[in-house]
Design a protein around this motif. Structure first.
Motif, mmCIF file in Angstrom:
data_model
loop_
_atom_site.group_PDB
_atom_site.id
_atom_site.type_symbol
_atom_site.label_atom_id
_atom_site.label_comp_id
_atom_site.label_asym_id
_atom_site.label_seq_id
_atom_site.Cartn_x
_atom_site.Cartn_y
_atom_site.Cartn_z
ATOM 1 N N GLY A 40 0.763 -1.154 -0.064
ATOM 2 C CA GLY A 40 0.127 0.021 -0.057
ATOM 3 C C GLY A 40 0.948 1.127 0.040
ATOM 4 N N VAL A 41 0.287 2.243 -0.217
ATOM 5 C CA VAL A 41 0.815 3.642 -0.444
ATOM 6 C C VAL A 41 1.483 4.199 0.939
ATOM 7 N N ASP A 42 0.783 3.990 2.002
ATOM 8 C CA ASP A 42 1.132 4.130 3.254
ATOM 9 C C ASP A 42 2.477 3.418 3.552
ATOM 10 N N ILE A 43 2.289 2.278 3.387
ATOM 11 C CA ILE A 43 3.729 1.408 3.615
ATOM 12 C C ILE A 43 4.807 2.012 2.894
ATOM 13 N N ILE A 44 4.763 2.273 1.596
ATOM 14 C CA ILE A 44 5.552 2.528 0.848
ATOM 15 C C ILE A 44 6.140 4.221 1.434
ATOM 16 N N ARG A 45 5.279 5.125 1.838
ATOM 17 C CA ARG A 45 5.817 6.109 2.330
ATOM 18 C C ARG A 45 6.419 6.136 3.657
ATOM 19 N N GLU A 46 5.966 5.375 4.243
ATOM 20 C CA GLU A 46 6.674 4.898 5.939
ATOM 21 C C GLU A 46 8.094 4.319 5.759
ATOM 22 N N LYS A 47 7.932 3.148 4.981
ATOM 23 C CA LYS A 47 9.310 2.557 4.798
ATOM 24 C C LYS A 47 10.367 2.832 3.621
ATOM 25 N N VAL A 48 9.723 3.417 2.790
ATOM 26 C CA VAL A 48 10.697 3.753 1.693
ATOM 27 C C VAL A 48 11.002 5.248 1.256
ATOM 28 N N ILE A 49 9.889 5.914 1.318
ATOM 29 C CA ILE A 49 10.194 7.542 0.879
ATOM 30 C C ILE A 49 10.760 8.407 2.135
ATOM 31 N N GLU A 50 10.570 7.903 3.277
ATOM 32 C CA GLU A 50 11.247 8.382 4.479
ATOM 33 C C GLU A 50 12.681 7.927 4.501
ATOM 34 N N TYR A 51 12.907 6.653 3.950
ATOM 35 C CA TYR A 51 14.387 6.202 4.188
ATOM 36 C C TYR A 51 14.979 6.538 3.172
ATOM 37 N N ALA A 52 14.705 6.953 1.947
ATOM 38 C CA ALA A 52 15.517 7.241 0.689
ATOM 39 C C ALA A 52 16.429 8.293 1.061
ATOM 40 N N PRO A 53 15.879 9.483 1.845
ATOM 41 C CA PRO A 53 16.815 10.681 2.083
ATOM 42 C C PRO A 53 17.805 10.517 2.941
ATOM 43 N N GLN A 54 17.932 9.435 3.922
ATOM 44 C CA GLN A 54 18.835 9.369 5.030
ATOM 45 C C GLN A 54 20.328 8.844 4.230
ATOM 46 N N ILE A 55 21.094 9.532 5.103
ATOM 47 C CA ILE A 55 22.433 9.533 4.527
ATOM 48 C C ILE A 55 22.986 8.105 4.767
ATOM 49 N N PRO A 56 23.667 7.392 4.026
ATOM 50 C CA PRO A 56 24.051 5.927 4.122
ATOM 51 C C PRO A 56 24.829 5.772 5.282
ATOM 52 N N ALA A 57 24.938 4.487 5.937
ATOM 53 C CA ALA A 57 25.680 4.480 7.338
ATOM 54 C C ALA A 57 26.944 4.041 6.761
ATOM 55 N N GLY A 97 28.658 3.032 3.105
ATOM 56 C CA GLY A 97 29.067 3.413 1.747
ATOM 57 C C GLY A 97 28.548 4.722 1.332
ATOM 58 N N LYS A 98 28.881 4.989 -0.050
ATOM 59 C CA LYS A 98 28.546 5.980 -0.669
ATOM 60 C C LYS A 98 26.818 6.081 -1.069
ATOM 61 N N PHE A 99 26.101 4.889 -1.123
ATOM 62 C CA PHE A 99 24.723 4.892 -1.215
ATOM 63 C C PHE A 99 24.055 3.552 -0.645
ATOM 64 N N LYS A 100 22.824 3.529 -0.405
ATOM 65 C CA LYS A 100 22.098 2.300 0.177
ATOM 66 C C LYS A 100 21.111 2.071 -0.809
ATOM 67 N N VAL A 101 20.575 1.074 -0.701
ATOM 68 C CA VAL A 101 19.620 0.280 -1.550
ATOM 69 C C VAL A 101 18.081 0.134 -1.084
ATOM 70 N N VAL A 102 17.029 -0.008 -1.747
ATOM 71 C CA VAL A 102 15.677 -0.412 -1.493
ATOM 72 C C VAL A 102 15.555 -1.476 -2.452
ATOM 73 N N VAL A 103 15.268 -2.627 -1.651
ATOM 74 C CA VAL A 103 14.842 -3.854 -2.394
ATOM 75 C C VAL A 103 13.445 -4.155 -2.327
ATOM 76 N N LEU A 104 12.732 -4.232 -3.482
ATOM 77 C CA LEU A 104 11.288 -4.233 -3.546
ATOM 78 C C LEU A 104 10.874 -5.686 -4.141
ATOM 79 N N ASP A 105 11.094 -6.619 -3.255
ATOM 80 C CA ASP A 105 10.854 -8.088 -3.907
ATOM 81 C C ASP A 105 9.219 -8.156 -4.021
ATOM 82 N N GLU A 106 8.956 -9.098 -5.077
ATOM 83 C CA GLU A 106 7.351 -9.448 -5.490
ATOM 84 C C GLU A 106 6.769 -7.831 -5.821
ATOM 85 N N SER A 107 7.398 -6.977 -6.552
ATOM 86 C CA SER A 107 7.118 -5.628 -6.894
ATOM 87 C C SER A 107 5.876 -5.594 -7.778
ATOM 88 N N ASP A 108 5.492 -6.808 -8.526
ATOM 89 C CA ASP A 108 4.466 -6.999 -9.286
ATOM 90 C C ASP A 108 2.958 -6.726 -8.447
#
Length: 310
Positions: A80-97, A99-110
């Motif tokens: 759902g869009v709420d899950i994506i906002r909470e777990k992905v969109i809020e995570y994306a701007p955070q500085i990597p712990a 390396g130079k980048f971090k990754v969001v893996v969306l399994d079974e994204s269909d």
């Protein structure tokens, strides 16, 4: 020491790029190039179930030392869009712990809703310098074009059947399983190209160190058909579609329409409704040649049946 009942598919999952079986030399070259550069683009991995998509992603994360810098979402449960906002969109701007980048893996994204996918478009571009997205799916056509266009596509196709057989034999020899060649061949030909299903089925049918004959009884088929129908009747659409994809081969989709027609009593005991249900099934069968996606067509037919009863 691993427990005796530890899943073989996990125990023997390739742990590095040298153990991974590539179905395409171009993909192998690309992956090695990314590993040498210590960088990856946004990725869309698609192809049949059980052919190594998730294994390849795990190898990438490990090889790039990103195991502490990624978030994993199984979209069959969290879409759902709420899950994506909470777990992905809020995570994306955070500085990597690390390396130079971090990754969001969306399994079974269909399984991601169109609204959820649309909500990711901006985020993918805006935070490209510190966050990469990896989409894993069996069905590329369920991913919206704006997402596809932002990713490097990797078509993870079925592995050569001889390579599958070699790998399977290596595993069962390591597990000290005795077998008849014709018995083993039946497992491979029945479930190929789904390597995961081949190994799981073999492990489940080893008794006292010997591989048993593969039996595909009507009782087993009836039970999985019933389980799918009951999930639809309980209005658990995502779970029903997931079970349908995982438990039915493409050849069985047509059989399922026939099974529905022969088991209308399991759907309703209202005689007048039975005529309506049979008409819906007939229309579903007639539309099979016109359908670009058999799973959506079958799921839509069952959903229409269930809605007709409400």
């Amino acid at each position: 020491m691993l427990p005796e009942n530890f899943l073989w598919v996990e125990k023997y999952r390739p742990s590095n790029i040298n153990e991974y079986i590539f179905c395409d030399e171009n993909i192998k070259s690309k992956v090695n190039e990314w590993l040498n550069k210590k960088d990856i683009p946004h990725l869309l991995l698609y192809g049949p179930a059980g052919t190594g998509k998730t294994s390849l992603v795990k190898i990438l994360l490990k090889s790039l030392e990103l195991e502490d810098d990624f978030v994993y979402i199984n979209a069959s449960n969290e879409n759902g869009v709420d899950i994506i906002r909470e777990k992905v969109i809020e995570y994306a701007p955070q500085i990597p712990a690390n390396g130079k980048f971090k990754v969001v893996v969306l399994d079974e994204s269909d399984y991601l809703t169109v609204q959820s996918q649309n909500s990711l478009k901006d985020t993918i571009e805006r935070y490209n310098d510190i966050c990469r997205f990896i989409f894993i799916t069996n069905n590329k056509n369920k991913i919206i074009p704006p997402i596809v266009s932002r990713c490097q596509e990797l078509h993870i196709n079925k592995i050569d059947e001889k390579q599958v057989a070699t790998k399977v034999m290596d595993i069962i020899n390591k597990e000290n399983v005795t077998f008849e060649p014709t018995t083993l061949l039946k497992y491979i030909t029945t479930y190929y190209p789904d390597f995961r299903k081949i190994i799981n089925s073999i492990q489940q049918n080893v008794v006292d160190g010997k591989l048993q004959e593969l039996t595909l009884s009507n009782d087993n088929n009836n039970q999985k058909y019933k389980d799918i129908l009951n999930l639809f009747k309980s209005m658990k659409l995502n779970e029903a579609r997931k079970l349908l994809i995982e438990s039915l081969s493409l050849d069985e989709y047509t059989q399922y329409y026939v099974w529905l027609g022969n088991n209308i009593d399991l759907i309703t005991d209202n005689d007048s409704k039975k005529f309506e249900v049979l008409s819906i099934i007939k229309d579903g069968i007639a539309d099979i040649p016109l359908s670009a996606d058999p799973e959506i067509a079958l799921s839509g037919t069952i959903a229409k049946i269930i809605l007709s009863l409400r």
